[in-house]
Scaffold this motif. Structure first.
Motif, PDB file in Angstrom:
ATOM      1  N   ASP A 345       0.785  -1.073   0.083  1.00 45.78           N
ATOM      2  CA  ASP A 345       0.231  -0.050   0.174  1.00 45.78           C
ATOM      3  C   ASP A 345       0.767   1.134   0.053  1.00 45.78           C
ATOM      4  N   GLU A 346       1.993   1.230   0.585  1.00 49.07           N
ATOM      5  CA  GLU A 346       2.961   2.298   0.696  1.00 49.07           C
ATOM      6  C   GLU A 346       3.565   2.552  -0.612  1.00 49.07           C
ATOM      7  N   CYS A 347       3.745   1.644  -1.464  1.00 42.32           N
ATOM      8  CA  CYS A 347       4.139   1.748  -2.588  1.00 42.32           C
ATOM      9  C   CYS A 347       3.305   2.283  -3.468  1.00 42.32           C
ATOM     10  N   LEU A 348       1.877   2.037  -3.440  1.00 43.09           N
ATOM     11  CA  LEU A 348       0.780   2.558  -4.276  1.00 43.09           C
ATOM     12  C   LEU A 348       0.803   3.990  -4.013  1.00 43.09           C
ATOM     13  N   LYS A 349       0.926   4.356  -2.978  1.00 43.96           N
ATOM     14  CA  LYS A 349       0.733   6.014  -2.413  1.00 43.96           C
ATOM     15  C   LYS A 349       2.016   6.748  -3.028  1.00 43.96           C
ATOM     16  N   GLU A 350       3.065   5.721  -2.864  1.00 36.21           N
ATOM     17  CA  GLU A 350       4.335   6.660  -3.620  1.00 36.21           C
ATOM     18  C   GLU A 350       4.410   6.837  -5.179  1.00 36.21           C
ATOM     19  N   ALA A 351       3.804   5.693  -5.656  1.00 32.83           N
ATOM     20  CA  ALA A 351       3.557   5.829  -7.237  1.00 32.83           C
ATOM     21  C   ALA A 351       2.466   6.920  -7.519  1.00 32.83           C
ATOM     22  N   ALA A 352       1.469   6.941  -6.732  1.00 30.51           N
ATOM     23  CA  ALA A 352       0.314   7.987  -7.164  1.00 30.51           C
ATOM     24  C   ALA A 352       0.934   9.316  -7.067  1.00 30.51           C
ATOM     25  N   ALA A 353       1.737   9.659  -5.840  1.00 32.73           N
ATOM     26  CA  ALA A 353       2.439  11.089  -5.753  1.00 32.73           C
ATOM     27  C   ALA A 353       3.055  11.291  -6.753  1.00 32.73           C
ATOM     28  N   ARG A 354       4.181  10.228  -7.222  1.00 30.23           N
ATOM     29  CA  ARG A 354       5.150  10.554  -8.337  1.00 30.23           C
ATOM     30  C   ARG A 354       4.434  10.717  -9.681  1.00 30.23           C
ATOM     31  N   LEU A 355       3.281   9.998  -9.842  1.00 28.08           N
ATOM     32  CA  LEU A 355       2.571  10.444 -11.053  1.00 28.08           C
ATOM     33  C   LEU A 355       1.984  11.583 -11.316  1.00 28.08           C
ATOM     34  N   ARG A 356       1.200  12.010  -9.994  1.00 27.66           N
ATOM     35  CA  ARG A 356       0.857  13.452 -10.000  1.00 27.66           C
ATOM     36  C   ARG A 356       1.857  14.468 -10.534  1.00 27.66           C
ATOM     37  N   ASP A 357       3.327  14.312  -9.604  1.00 24.81           N
ATOM     38  CA  ASP A 357       4.332  15.188  -9.888  1.00 24.81           C
ATOM     39  C   ASP A 357       4.725  15.320 -11.427  1.00 24.81           C
ATOM     40  N   ALA A 358       4.780  14.020 -11.964  1.00 29.44           N
ATOM     41  CA  ALA A 358       5.100  13.936 -13.435  1.00 29.44           C
ATOM     42  C   ALA A 358       4.428  14.416 -14.534  1.00 29.44           C
ATOM     43  N   CYS A 359       2.898  14.825 -14.221  1.00 28.91           N
ATOM     44  CA  CYS A 359       2.191  15.385 -15.264  1.00 28.91           C
ATOM     45  C   CYS A 359       1.272  16.321 -14.563  1.00 28.91           C
ATOM     46  N   PRO A 360       1.763  17.407 -13.977  1.00 34.53           N
ATOM     47  CA  PRO A 360       0.955  18.482 -13.073  1.00 34.53           C
ATOM     48  C   PRO A 360      -0.217  19.112 -13.976  1.00 34.53           C
ATOM     49  N   ALA A 361       0.014  19.251 -15.201  1.00 30.11           N
ATOM     50  CA  ALA A 361      -0.739  19.837 -16.079  1.00 30.11           C
ATOM     51  C   ALA A 361      -2.040  18.774 -16.898  1.00 30.11           C
ATOM     52  N   ALA A 362      -2.061  17.633 -16.120  1.00 30.65           N
ATOM     53  CA  ALA A 362      -3.008  16.833 -16.532  1.00 30.65           C
ATOM     54  C   ALA A 362      -4.478  17.144 -16.180  1.00 30.65           C
ATOM     55  N   GLU A 363      -5.318  16.739 -17.162  1.00 31.65           N
ATOM     56  CA  GLU A 363      -6.804  17.173 -16.882  1.00 31.65           C
ATOM     57  C   GLU A 363      -7.265  16.025 -15.621  1.00 31.65           C
ATOM     58  N   LEU A 364      -6.781  14.996 -15.718  1.00 30.20           N
ATOM     59  CA  LEU A 364      -7.182  13.890 -14.771  1.00 30.20           C
ATOM     60  C   LEU A 364      -6.032  12.948 -14.475  1.00 30.20           C
ATOM     61  N   VAL A 365      -5.774  12.288 -13.398  1.00 34.76           N
ATOM     62  CA  VAL A 365      -5.067  11.431 -12.980  1.00 34.76           C
ATOM     63  C   VAL A 365      -5.873  10.568 -12.122  1.00 34.76           C
ATOM     64  N   ALA A 366      -5.910   9.103 -12.488  1.00 27.77           N
ATOM     65  CA  ALA A 366      -6.876   8.224 -11.760  1.00 27.77           C
ATOM     66  C   ALA A 366      -6.072   7.014 -11.576  1.00 27.77           C
ATOM     67  N   ARG A 367      -6.721   6.293 -10.093  1.00 30.24           N
ATOM     68  CA  ARG A 367      -6.141   4.898 -10.300  1.00 30.24           C
ATOM     69  C   ARG A 367      -7.552   4.183 -10.644  1.00 30.24           C
ATOM     70  N   ILE A 368      -7.091   3.106 -11.573  1.00 36.65           N
ATOM     71  CA  ILE A 368      -8.391   2.530 -12.317  1.00 36.65           C
ATOM     72  C   ILE A 368      -8.337   1.134 -12.004  1.00 36.65           C
ATOM     73  N   GLY A 369      -7.272   0.503 -11.275  1.00 37.17           N
ATOM     74  CA  GLY A 369      -7.261  -0.929 -10.924  1.00 37.17           C
ATOM     75  C   GLY A 369      -6.252  -1.018  -9.738  1.00 37.17           C
ATOM     76  N   GLY A 370      -5.774  -2.247  -9.428  1.00 37.95           N
ATOM     77  CA  GLY A 370      -4.950  -2.218  -8.296  1.00 37.95           C
ATOM     78  C   GLY A 370      -3.750  -1.750  -8.485  1.00 37.95           C
ATOM     79  N   ASP A 371      -2.955  -1.861  -9.402  1.00 38.87           N
ATOM     80  CA  ASP A 371      -1.699  -1.117  -9.635  1.00 38.87           C
ATOM     81  C   ASP A 371      -1.584  -0.465 -11.081  1.00 38.87           C
TER      82      ASP A 371
END
Length: 458
Positions: A345-371
């Motif tokens: 679960d900690e890995c998923l949270k870290e991945a989500a934070a990095r994903l947001r940082d990698a595309c700050p101008a995105a319209e939508l960033v979503a988790r659509i499945g387990g990983d």
């Protein structure tokens, strides 16, 4: 002038030169109180000059007005009752001729600063005449007793009504406190406010304190204040009702939401007063926000959930995008199996934070499945920018990090698809095809699906 022996004897008034007993003042003052008037005077009626034997409530301008009315009443032979004089300090007046035995004729004058209705004025005149118009003290005393009895009954009825109203008010305040509702009103002539306890509690002002409208406006958030002022102005202009939910900060610094309703009261077509209710809906608002959040966001990562992602994807016809990116974590199952779900679960949270940082101008960033994650880029994003975002996602998620005493390394495979007018499901399938191509190429990389005659992926 003949001394009024009989009259004086009946009234308890001694011949001229002797002290007048207090019983006379007390008796006539009691009658004044029973008839509910500001004052009364007993004077000789034989002359237009007002020679007063007894008076109560007579002073200043009242004496002048009363002398004029007495002179007018002395000219007649019967009672003179004026419901509203229309001017001066004496608005209601009743002049009642009084004769006791063989004594001098007297005039009883009743007066009040408030006018009466014609019916009420007539009734007061009749009552006064019944008290003082008889030829025996026994009859007058009986009338006084009856008036006192009626007054006692009225006073008891009023006391009972007030007690009932107090009980009703107590019940209302208790119910209002439970429901967190308060009643308010604003006098439009000067914007003065009247609040029940519930409104004081809502804003956290001291109960019973004088609060100005300007003070309450400072409690509103900027957006809520503007919305409320617009709704209020419209209701006043149209003499209608209004209702809205508003955000406030109490005088003690607490943020709250309230439901505000208002009704405009008019007189001759002009708005004179606004009144309504204010209810604390903070808990309701928080629950609604929480429910909406759970319906639209992933609780663990804080990203949009699959439901919100699919809803946005279904709007491609009216709200176009620049590209769809699907990202899947590499080796996540191995971390879960090795270190357990807590670290996973900690890995998923870290991945989500990095994903947001990698595309700050995105319209939508979503988790659509387990990983598995999805990114929607705006329609103004160029192909070069889109490819750069995909590469940045791979690079950011691939950086090692420390969690729960373990040095961990994730990887990400990314698939990119461009919309070409095809249905949303087709766009998703193309991005998924590109994602699997990235995994087949050794993972930790990205691939792009190119629409066309040959549908290439590279």
């Amino acid at each position: 002038m003949r001394p009024m022996q009989s009259s004086a004897a009946f009234l308890g008034h001694p011949p001229s030169g002797e002290a007048r007993p207090a019983a006379l003042d007390a008796r006539l003052d009691r009658v004044r109180q029973l008839l509910g008037v500001d004052g009364a005077a007993l004077a000789f009626a034989g002359s237009q000059a007002m020679q007063i034997l007894w008076q109560a409530g007579v002073s200043g301008q009242i004496a002048k007005d009363l002398a004029e009315l007495h002179a007018h009443a002395a000219q007649g032979t019967g009672p003179l009752v004026i419901a509203d004089t229309g001017r001066g300090a004496v608005r209601f007046y009743a002049g009642i001729p009084v004769t006791f035995g063989e004594g001098e004729p007297l005039l009883l004058s009743l007066f009040d600063a408030r006018p009466r209705s014609a019916a009420m004025a007539g009734q007061l005149g009749i009552l006064a005449q019944e008290v003082f118009g008889g030829d025996s003290e026994q009859r007058s005393q009986a009338m006084i007793v009856r008036l006192e009895s009626e007054l006692a009954e009225r006073e008891q009825a009023i006391a009972d009504l007030l007690a009932t109203r107090r009980r009703q008010l107590e019940l209302f305040e208790r119910a209002s406190k439970t429901a967190r509702i308060g009643v308010w009103e604003c006098d439009l002539s000067d914007n003065s406010l009247t609040w029940s306890n519930g409104v004081y509690d809502l804003f956290e002002f001291p109960v019973g304190s004088v609060v100005t409208r300007e003070e309450t406006l400072r409690c509103y958030s900027d957006a809520s204040r503007e919305a409320m002022e617009r709704a209020r102005a419209k209701a006043i202009a149209e003499c209608s009702d209004f209702s809205l939910d508003a955000e406030i900060t109490t005088v003690k610094g607490r943020r709250r939401w309230m439901r505000l309703t208002g009704t405009v009261e008019t007189r001759n077509g002009v708005a004179t007063r606004i009144f309504g209710m204010k209810q604390d809906i903070t808990e309701e608002k928080l629950l609604a926000d929480r429910t909406r959040y759970l319906a639209e966001f992933d609780v663990m990562t804080g990203l949009a959930n699959r439901s919100q992602f699919q809803a946005r994807l279904a709007e491609l016809d009216t709200r176009p995008i620049g590209a769809l990116l699907l990202a899947d974590l590499d080796n996540f199952k191995q971390i879960n199996d090795t270190y357990g779900h807590a670290l996973g679960d900690e890995c998923l949270k870290e991945a989500a934070a990095r994903l947001r940082d990698a595309c700050p101008a995105a319209e939508l960033v979503a988790r659509i499945g387990g990983d598995e994650f999805a990114v929607l880029l705006g329609h103004e994003t160029t192909p070069g920018q889109i490819e750069a975002v995909a590469e940045r996602i791979v690079a950011e998620i691939g950086k090692p990090f420390m969690r729960l005493g373990q040095m961990l390394t994730l990887g990400a495979s990314v698939g990119v698809a461009y919309p070409d007018g095809s249905p949303a499901p087709d766009l998703f399938k193309r991005a998924d095809t590109a994602l699997y191509a990235a995994k087949a190429a050794g993972r930790n990389t990205s691939r792009t699906f190119h629409a066309g005659p040959q549908h290439t992926v590279n």
